[in-house]
Enzyme design. Sequence first.
Site, PDB file in Angstrom:
ATOM      1  N   ASP A  40      44.577   4.297  26.615  1.00  0.00           N
ATOM      2  CA  ASP A  40      45.432   5.313  27.229  1.00  0.00           C
ATOM      3  C   ASP A  40      46.395   4.655  28.209  1.00  0.00           C
ATOM      4  O   ASP A  40      46.764   3.488  28.033  1.00  0.00           O
ATOM      5  CB  ASP A  40      44.548   6.362  27.925  1.00  0.00           C
ATOM      6  N   HIS A 282      47.322  10.244  33.082  1.00  0.00           N
ATOM      7  CA  HIS A 282      46.722  10.730  31.842  1.00  0.00           C
ATOM      8  C   HIS A 282      45.397  10.055  31.526  1.00  0.00           C
ATOM      9  O   HIS A 282      44.391  10.718  31.222  1.00  0.00           O
ATOM     10  CB  HIS A 282      47.740  10.507  30.721  1.00  0.00           C
ATOM     11  N   SER A 469      45.144  15.895  23.890  1.00  0.00           N
ATOM     12  CA  SER A 469      44.727  14.732  24.688  1.00  0.00           C
ATOM     13  C   SER A 469      43.473  15.022  25.485  1.00  0.00           C
ATOM     14  O   SER A 469      42.733  14.111  25.844  1.00  0.00           O
ATOM     15  CB  SER A 469      45.847  14.328  25.649  1.00  0.00           C
TER      16      SER A 469
END
Length: 1439
Positions: A40, A282, A469
């Site tokens: 990620d 994220h 996600s």
Amino acid sequence: MMDEEYPVDGLLPKRSTEASAFLEQYPKYDGRGVLVAILDTGVDPGAAGLQYTSDGKKKMVGLLDTSGGGDVAMTKVVKGKAIKEEEDCWVFDGLSGRTLCVDKSLDNPSGEWRLGLKSSFELFPSGLTSRNKRETTQQWERSQAKALRQAREELIAFDAKHKVDPTAKKSTLGRNDLIERNELKARVDLLEGFEKDREDLGEWCDCVVFRGGDGVLRALVDRSGSGDLRGVRALRPFAVYDDAEGDDFEFDKWDESSQLNFGVNIYEEGAVLSIVVDSGAHGTHVASITAGFHEAQPELNGVAPGAQIVSMKIGDGRIDGMETSAAIIRAFNACVELGVDVINMSFGEPTSAPDQGRTAELARDLVEKHGVIFVSSAGNAGPALSTVGAPGATSDALIGVGACVERAMMLADYSMKPGEGPPPKSYTWSSRGPRYDGGMGVTITAPGAAIAAVPEWTLRQKRLMNGTSMASPNAAGGIALVVSGLRALGVKYAPCMVKRALEATAVPVPGTETHAQGSGLIQVAKTFELLRTGSGGIHFETPYRIRVAGNEARTNAGLATGIYLREPWESQEKRDFVVYADPVFSTEVSEDAPRPEADMTPQRRAHLESLIMHEQKDRNKLEARLHIRCTEPWVQATPFVMLNAGTVSVKVSVDAPALPDSSDGRNQVHFAQIQAFDPARGDLPVFSVPVTVIRPEACALAPGNGPVAPAVSVARMRFEPVKRYSKVAFGPGDIVRHFVAVPEGASWMDISLRPSPGEPSSVTEGASRTFYVHCLQMRQQGNYRDDELSTAIALRQEPTAAGSRAMAVQGGGTVEICVAQYWSSLGSGPIDIEVRFAGVTPMPSKLSIGAQSAGVARVDVRAELGSVRVSPSAKLKSWSHAVRPVTARTKLELMPAGPRDSLLANPTRPSYGLMLEYTFKQAEKGKLTVRAPQLDQLLYESPYDSQMCMLFDANKRLLNYQDAWPKAVEVPKGSVTARILVRHEKVSLLERLREMPLVIERQLSSDISLGTYKTRAGATTGTQTFSPQVLSQGERCAVFFALPLYKDMAKSLPKGVAPGDVLTGLVTYGRRNGRNTAIIGTDRHPDGFPVEVAVIAAPGSGPDGPGLADDDDNESTDEPLDNATSTSSSGGDDDEDENGAAQETAADSKGEEEARGEEDEDEDEGESEAAVKRAFFAHALLPILKTRVKSLDELRKKPAKAMDGLFAEIVKEAHEVLKLAKEKYGADPADSAELAALELQIAKNEMLRAVAKHKKLLLQNDAADGDSSGRQEVTEACDRVIALVDTESLLAALPKFRAAGDLDDVGQTEKQKEANKKVQDRRSILVEALVLKTYAGNFEGIEELQEVLTRVAETKDLGLQQLRMSRFRANGRPGLALQVLEKKLAEPGAALDSLPLPLSVKELEKTKLELLKELGWPHLAKEQAVTTLHKFPPAYPPF
């Protein structure tokens, strides 16, 4: 309400997936013993819940930056005499130029220190960079305000003391007082100017790597920019902390202000330092969902709180957090090396080739050969079908996860009222299958939102994020629970078994399409119970690769992986297919990466021991009698098949015509599965093949808007295709799909929404609902972004409300018309949907005008659907040209050895890198886009491991990073270098790219319109321009396009356009008659058909003459495509040839002298003595002198000291010849003048040679410093020039020439021009000599020198400005000196290399830094130091 319990399960959902129930039943199977890799943006090791597991182990066992964005080249080594010892530290110079102080307590037995340099803004995530800029701006503004206040107070105090009226036009101050006031005023003006022009570039950080006494490499990073590294923590590579106890984590905080946590890794024996920070929030959020552990608040735990994680940063901060193939493949390599059990990758992109390309190939190997369970997000590109992204939803080996929303999430995450919103279902935006090649796309679904931890630099603990996600790590956490339980029980598994069990036990979400949720919502407990009972045989433990023959049109690599019938022709008759199932045999240890058992980490060993991985030798064990079941009656298949080690085939028939062609929008997608079962385990298919059939609606005809003649019957009226859907009911989360066969000839589609008039609705009058309009066509080897309309429409509940959009379409195919009310948009009520097609067809569709067409091209336009008003318009908008790589700087080399670049951790599979370098010129500052057509727009499907492009200016200043989706970037005027690195393990594939062209695209400053004409003759003569005309359906007309006249076109072309370049733009052909809507083309976006014009030579030039711009200053902007490889090498050969070239020049001049003598011997005896003397002077002495002067011009530019002797020898010879000439021929005025000019040129060369030798000395501010003999040499050379100029005659001549036009030769005769030039040359040489004498520090007669300069020099003379700067600085006036530097010398385009004392831009920047320090403005000096490093980095950065 206060008595109600907070819906905590909605914060991070675990109940609906059975994760909570599983942990209640098996509390120790909470992920313990399982390693999850988070591919990620990177994970913050200091974020809440990410320090420890539930059983007290370190949560993070690895912190890797596989993108290379944090890499620092540590190639310079300092040791020995370069290091000074002080009381408490070692002192040496860093690459920044700062003095570094390193604590003597650090254990470094070798005494060697490796040095590197990194910009903080290259590391910081964009959100932190923005905050940092705000905070540093506030600090800077405080310092600036203080400095400005002080400067203004000093000026006011001076004016008060000397009674100065600032508004007075004339000053009454004496000379010294006036200079002092000017200095104070200059400081105020400068500070005010700096306030306007400030640019925050962050900090350049010195980096130091050394090897400690324990053999472990460590790194120091100067985050403050002070150079003082005493007390700075020396970090070991993050993974080397097995001995650390308690809270001793091997990461540090950048500083208290940023709250950015970072770690390091060190590669290649210290030659590469990797500084690891996250590129966004994220990745931390994803890790928290997967495995966060909050001991005091267990309700906030991630799904698998006992699991350990390794952070692998694939989101490259240099390209806004975008992933690259190189980053992903390096992460795959690390997963094998570390023994990762489960991967979560919440990243992805659309792909034109599902399950194909280098990254997809290695992802399959990672799963099938190395036993890693790979979980990935399906994408957020819905609600249309076939919008799943790579890699997760486009490879059958991976588990693609869709996103759903639940009631508890609506309450806890979105603060909705009880009863509001839809029942649980997939999010509107969640991507849907099937894949283009027929594969399923989405495997399972999971909750797609959570409030979870985010990095500390965000200055918050948790936040809400939603998307697939978030669904993917929820599923990955659930899978980690299953693996934890299986490992605890000693039950072995294979990734394919886990995937099949997940599919078999998932629970369908009611009211949700199969292609949105796959098999349904993940059920952790049921999956575990199914797997713990055992596999049932080798055929359940083996993965299969499915290929379908008969559906080849859906893949560009042979066979499809499913059956997908979508286009009109595909469902018109019953279709036959053959399904092939190939078992995959391989094991990580015996085949792919053999390695000694001792080299394996305990985790890797545990991972391999948990796997069922069958080797090739196990093939003979594979045998099973399978039953084939079709889930729908319209699919029939071979009922039985005998499975063995080879490929098995199943014959399949799909009766598509038997399916209903419904038009209600809710039953047009027909789905079935072909499943192979072993009767012994009827609950678990061995393999499955998805079948998706869509029967598009035919397009009805409705009256169009074209004209109808009174005599024309209704039967002959023209129509245009239209689809209308009335009173379509919508509520929150509802989706309606229609698949329409686009009529042949259509190129355009309009879609309109409006509330159904007179129909009841729960929506308040005037309120709005949000609708997603997602229309999509598909074409082979294209991805959904190429042919889609994806937009939101806020539709008000009013009688006149409407929303319309348009998109380009291709006739003959199927277009999906998908309309969805956003899931959280409340209110219900019907709407009307109208879809209307139109079409105009140009032949050819691409308009091309080149040299062969003589600037004219014909296009035939046909009205395909309805009446069209043809009104063509063509505009050129951009220009492009191609360059080849510079052969001498193209490198093909092995990537550094080690697991980082060994494919899948196999040392026998190294990666190779091809580095291509291109150079071109930018004629003026502006934006450009650099494209590599062979590689652009390809990521997961690319046949190469990676690509990245970096752009630099002539000083190696980084301008921009580019990836597979290049963007326009602004570049300065001058030379630009592009460097591209491509990787692969096969050298032969890289060799094919050695000559890969690069395309440079620039926008034109203004559009260039092409002329449109009715006839070819009219296009040639510029008459008979095309007037708009109406075509009825089926009618056609001819349009002729012509380039503008050269003189008109040249005005719009920028500098740099050359023959062979291409101008591109768009052409539109008309409007639907009676409506103000353009009929536009079939390109990717609805904005026109392409037009292309090849640039030809300007009138009067040859084939290689100047381009259309025809500018005298128009130099070639880059290396021509055909000649790019004909480059001259530089380096040692030039140095070797310098002396020989100069000697050759001298020898030529001697030969010329001898030749002249021989000619004289042949003179006619009858000539007079005067004539002979005259000829000797003209043909012998003068050529010799001119040759000597030319030799001196060349030699004085050569820096090598070896040239000094030759230079002196030629000077001596020149003076001897000059002496002879003056004695014999000096009486004649004309000869005397010519000799004087040559003598002056010789003296000038002597002066400039002396300056070049002592430049560093002259640049020292204090004339008392340095070698006095060097200054004396320069002074004497300057005096010789000044004496030869004849200052008095020059001063007498200047006023006359200035009066005639300030020495401008416009309108003068040739004789006047020649005289003018001589005056100009003498004036320039005198200014140079006066300036350089002053720089030499010889102040004797300085007042007289300045007086002469004032009278001789022009205000625009940079030499005078250079002298003023030097004198102001020497006299303690740094403000005035800096003002001269800023306003004159630092102006864009200033010819610094032509100054009397030539300066580089870097030297000028250094002088500016010194002046800022002298002025006592540290806040400006600090930023200037950063600016200088930014503009002049020591080397190219690593890829």
